[in-house]
Design a protein around this motif. Structure first.
Motif, PDB file in Angstrom:
ATOM      1  N   VAL A  90     -12.294 -44.545  21.931  1.00 52.12           N
ATOM      2  CA  VAL A  90     -11.923 -45.705  22.146  1.00 52.12           C
ATOM      3  C   VAL A  90     -12.546 -45.915  23.780  1.00 52.12           C
ATOM      4  O   VAL A  90     -13.315 -46.890  24.160  1.00 52.12           O
ATOM      5  CB  VAL A  90     -10.534 -46.238  22.374  1.00 52.12           C
ATOM      6  CG1 VAL A  90     -10.215 -47.519  23.020  1.00 52.12           C
ATOM      7  CG2 VAL A  90     -10.022 -46.496  20.948  1.00 52.12           C
TER       8      VAL A  90
ATOM      9  N   GLU B 189      -8.405 -46.047  16.208  1.00 50.34           N
ATOM     10  CA  GLU B 189      -7.373 -45.406  16.938  1.00 50.34           C
ATOM     11  C   GLU B 189      -5.978 -45.916  16.250  1.00 50.34           C
ATOM     12  O   GLU B 189      -5.037 -45.156  16.226  1.00 50.34           O
ATOM     13  CB  GLU B 189      -7.620 -45.644  18.237  1.00 50.34           C
ATOM     14  CG  GLU B 189      -6.639 -45.080  19.356  1.00 50.34           C
ATOM     15  CD  GLU B 189      -5.366 -45.944  19.377  1.00 50.34           C
ATOM     16  OE1 GLU B 189      -4.133 -45.416  19.724  1.00 50.34           O
ATOM     17  OE2 GLU B 189      -5.370 -47.158  19.116  1.00 50.34           O
TER      18      GLU B 189
ATOM     19  N   ALA C 190      -9.448 -39.941  18.540  1.00 50.57           N
ATOM     20  CA  ALA C 190      -9.473 -41.336  18.412  1.00 50.57           C
ATOM     21  C   ALA C 190      -9.429 -42.330  19.554  1.00 50.57           C
ATOM     22  O   ALA C 190      -9.925 -43.165  20.049  1.00 50.57           O
ATOM     23  CB  ALA C 190      -8.646 -41.976  17.158  1.00 50.57           C
ATOM     24  N   CYS C 191      -8.558 -41.646  20.447  1.00 49.60           N
ATOM     25  CA  CYS C 191      -8.286 -42.402  21.701  1.00 49.60           C
ATOM     26  C   CYS C 191      -9.478 -42.272  22.667  1.00 49.60           C
ATOM     27  O   CYS C 191     -10.041 -43.088  23.554  1.00 49.60           O
ATOM     28  CB  CYS C 191      -6.992 -41.738  22.726  1.00 49.60           C
ATOM     29  SG  CYS C 191      -5.398 -42.265  21.821  1.00 49.60           S
TER      30      CYS C 191
ATOM     31  N   TRP D 291      -5.176 -38.620  16.314  1.00 49.34           N
ATOM     32  CA  TRP D 291      -5.024 -39.766  16.951  1.00 49.34           C
ATOM     33  C   TRP D 291      -5.592 -39.584  18.679  1.00 49.34           C
ATOM     34  O   TRP D 291      -6.327 -40.465  18.942  1.00 49.34           O
ATOM     35  CB  TRP D 291      -3.489 -39.765  17.151  1.00 49.34           C
ATOM     36  CG  TRP D 291      -3.138 -40.993  18.435  1.00 49.34           C
ATOM     37  CD1 TRP D 291      -3.521 -42.226  18.518  1.00 49.34           C
ATOM     38  CD2 TRP D 291      -2.239 -40.749  19.344  1.00 49.34           C
ATOM     39  NE1 TRP D 291      -3.110 -43.022  19.322  1.00 49.34           N
ATOM     40  CE2 TRP D 291      -2.384 -41.970  20.010  1.00 49.34           C
ATOM     41  CE3 TRP D 291      -1.509 -39.704  19.858  1.00 49.34           C
ATOM     42  CZ2 TRP D 291      -1.416 -42.102  21.393  1.00 49.34           C
ATOM     43  CZ3 TRP D 291      -0.611 -39.787  20.902  1.00 49.34           C
ATOM     44  CH2 TRP D 291      -0.539 -41.251  21.527  1.00 49.34           C
ATOM     45  N   ARG D 292      -5.343 -38.466  19.226  1.00 49.58           N
ATOM     46  CA  ARG D 292      -5.908 -37.964  20.650  1.00 49.58           C
ATOM     47  C   ARG D 292      -7.550 -38.225  20.616  1.00 49.58           C
ATOM     48  O   ARG D 292      -8.210 -38.829  21.304  1.00 49.58           O
ATOM     49  CB  ARG D 292      -5.556 -36.927  21.008  1.00 49.58           C
ATOM     50  CG  ARG D 292      -4.117 -36.659  21.340  1.00 49.58           C
ATOM     51  CD  ARG D 292      -3.560 -37.854  22.059  1.00 49.58           C
ATOM     52  NE  ARG D 292      -4.187 -37.923  23.434  1.00 49.58           N
ATOM     53  CZ  ARG D 292      -4.185 -38.906  24.224  1.00 49.58           C
ATOM     54  NH1 ARG D 292      -3.775 -39.979  23.745  1.00 49.58           N
ATOM     55  NH2 ARG D 292      -4.977 -38.704  25.318  1.00 49.58           N
TER      56      ARG D 292
END
Length: 110
Positions: free
Chosen positions: A50, A79, A46-47, A43-44
């Protein structure tokens, strides 16, 4: 990874009657901690993607803006998916032991 395994340990059965059961419970706790941390890391990452794709879109030449926007939109979708996976693991580990074991055994079916 001891600290997170200790956080998960409260929720494992904890009543191992044999050394083999105790070892199994410890391995399960480690596997659950690994899966949870992996979902957070994904997740981090993917952040970060972004933010990077937004900067590239914002600074793109007008003729490249459409493609840069589509790349950014795809990063947002990734994300969102990563956030959903992380959120699901957090919820499962917080509430439902049997579901967590199913997720670990068959991650794409639950």
């Amino acid at each position: 990874m001891g600290w997170i395994t200790n956080q998960i340990a409260w929720w494992l059965p904890g009543f191992a009657e044999t050394e083999a059961e105790a070892k199994r419970d410890a391995e399960l706790g480690d596997a659950l901690a690994d899966a949870f941390l992996e979902s957070y890391i994904c997740w981090r990452e993917a952040c970060g993607d972004v933010y990077g794709t937004y900067d590239r879109w914002r600074n793109s030449e007008p003729r490249e803006g459409g493609l840069a926007f589509e790349v950014h939109r795809a990063a947002l979708d990734r994300e969102e998916h990563a956030a959903d996976v992380y959120s699901r693991w957090a919820e499962v580990l917080g509430h439902d032991q049997s579901r967590a074991v199913r997720e670990l055994s068959h991650p794409h079916t639950a």
